[in-house]
Write a protein that holds these residues in place. Structure first.
Motif, short mmCIF file in Angstrom:
data_model
loop_
_atom_site.label_atom_id
_atom_site.label_comp_id
_atom_site.label_asym_id
_atom_site.label_seq_id
_atom_site.Cartn_x
_atom_site.Cartn_y
_atom_site.Cartn_z
N ASN A 81 25.14 43.37 7.83
CA ASN A 81 23.72 43.24 7.52
C ASN A 81 23.52 41.62 7.38
O ASN A 81 22.45 41.47 7.05
N LEU A 82 24.23 40.89 8.01
CA LEU A 82 23.89 39.40 8.17
C LEU A 82 23.50 39.03 9.40
O LEU A 82 23.83 39.58 10.63
N SER A 83 22.78 37.99 9.46
CA SER A 83 22.16 37.34 10.67
C SER A 83 23.29 36.61 11.42
O SER A 83 24.38 36.33 10.76
N PRO A 84 23.29 36.40 12.74
CA PRO A 84 24.39 35.44 13.40
C PRO A 84 24.63 34.21 12.43
O PRO A 84 26.04 33.83 12.36
N GLU A 85 23.82 33.58 12.14
CA GLU A 85 24.02 32.31 11.54
C GLU A 85 24.56 32.56 10.11
O GLU A 85 25.60 31.73 9.71
N GLU A 86 24.19 33.41 9.40
CA GLU A 86 24.81 33.99 8.12
C GLU A 86 26.48 34.37 8.42
O GLU A 86 27.25 34.03 7.53
N GLN A 87 26.57 35.21 9.52
CA GLN A 87 27.87 35.65 9.85
C GLN A 87 28.76 34.39 10.03
O GLN A 87 30.08 34.27 9.53
N GLN A 88 28.25 33.32 10.47
CA GLN A 88 28.97 31.95 11.26
C GLN A 88 29.54 31.32 9.82
O GLN A 88 30.51 31.19 9.67
N LYS A 89 28.53 31.24 8.88
CA LYS A 89 28.70 30.53 7.83
C LYS A 89 29.79 31.23 6.84
O LYS A 89 30.60 30.41 6.38
N LEU A 90 29.54 32.51 6.79
CA LEU A 90 30.57 33.24 5.83
C LEU A 90 31.97 33.01 6.38
O LEU A 90 32.83 33.06 5.82
N ARG A 91 31.97 33.23 7.87
CA ARG A 91 33.35 33.22 8.53
C ARG A 91 33.99 31.81 8.15
O ARG A 91 35.13 31.50 8.07
N GLY A 92 33.04 30.71 8.09
CA GLY A 92 33.48 29.36 7.84
C GLY A 92 34.18 29.36 6.34
O GLY A 92 35.21 28.48 6.15
N GLN A 93 33.31 29.91 5.45
CA GLN A 93 34.00 30.04 4.00
C GLN A 93 35.21 30.60 3.96
O GLN A 93 36.12 30.23 3.45
N MET A 94 35.28 31.80 4.71
CA MET A 94 36.49 32.68 4.58
C MET A 94 37.80 31.79 5.24
O MET A 94 38.64 31.76 4.64
N ARG A 95 37.45 31.10 6.39
CA ARG A 95 38.44 30.22 7.17
C ARG A 95 39.00 29.17 6.04
O ARG A 95 40.12 28.77 5.94
N ASP A 96 37.82 28.47 5.27
CA ASP A 96 38.43 27.42 4.27
C ASP A 96 39.30 27.90 3.38
O ASP A 96 40.09 27.14 2.71
N ILE A 97 38.80 29.23 2.88
CA ILE A 97 39.73 29.95 1.76
C ILE A 97 41.05 29.92 2.23
O ILE A 97 42.18 29.86 1.52
N LEU A 98 41.28 30.65 3.43
CA LEU A 98 42.47 30.90 3.98
C LEU A 98 43.43 29.71 4.26
O LEU A 98 44.49 29.35 3.84
N ARG A 99 42.70 28.52 4.65
CA ARG A 99 43.19 27.40 4.91
C ARG A 99 43.88 26.69 3.63
O ARG A 99 44.90 26.12 3.63
#
Length: 176
Positions: free
Chosen positions: A18-36
């Motif tokens: 239910n996220l906009s493309p911009e919100e999806q990209q932001k969430l993916r970035g947060q997830m990537r940083d957590i994994l990193r």
């Protein structure tokens, strides 16, 4: 086995629904940083696991970033070879022992189960420190599906929910 692989994922496709493309990209970035951060601290947190490869995947069907981390468990026992490839020895050296009996609540845990819990808790803390609340359900496993399978299954769920709501409305209208 000589090497072990750990796959760590933050979230799943439902988190993006239910996220906009911009919100999806932001969430993916947060997830990537957590994994990193998890990846970069894994060796220090697990000194008896030698990391030989670590890759974060950002482009797969699940849309949720995940980490493939390959490591070799190393033990230095008192007898035999000075260095041995042993998951049990490595876990023991890091302070994880298999329970000898069930605890007061009837739970019996292996050294690996205790280590996995510690690592899941560490991931949750890293996410929390980065402003993302995550959790995990013990023992919950899902089958890997293609995006098309997932979309088909979700549509069936939505259709069933809609049919249930329509039946409830129809029943209320009949009663009135």
């Amino acid at each position: 086995r000589i090497a072990k692989q750990l796959i760590v994922q933050v979230g799943n496709i439902d988190d993006f629904e239910n996220l906009s493309p911009e919100e999806q990209q932001k969430l993916r970035g947060q997830m990537r940083d957590i994994l990193r951060e998890y990846m970069e601290t894994f060796q220090k947190e697990n000194p008896n696991f030698r990391v030989v490869n670590a890759v974060i995947h950002m482009d797969e069907v699940s849309l949720s970033p995940h980490l493939h981390l390959t490591y070799v468990p190393i033990a230095t026992p008192k007898k035999g070879q000075a260095i041995q490839n042993s998951i049990n020895g490595a876990l023991k050296a890091m302070g994880f022992d298999t329970d000898k009996k069930k605890d007061d609540e009837g739970v019996w845990m292996t050294a690996q189960m205790k280590w996995q819990k510690k690592e899941r808790d560490r991931m949750v803390q890293i996410a929390k420190n980065r402003g993302l609340q995550i959790g995990y359900e013990s023992g919950k496993r899902v089958q890997t599906r293609t995006l098309q399978d997932y979309q088909r299954d979700r549509q069936k769920e939505r259709d069933a929910q809609l049919a249930t709501r329509e039946a409830e409305v129809e029943q209320r209208e009949t009663v009135v």
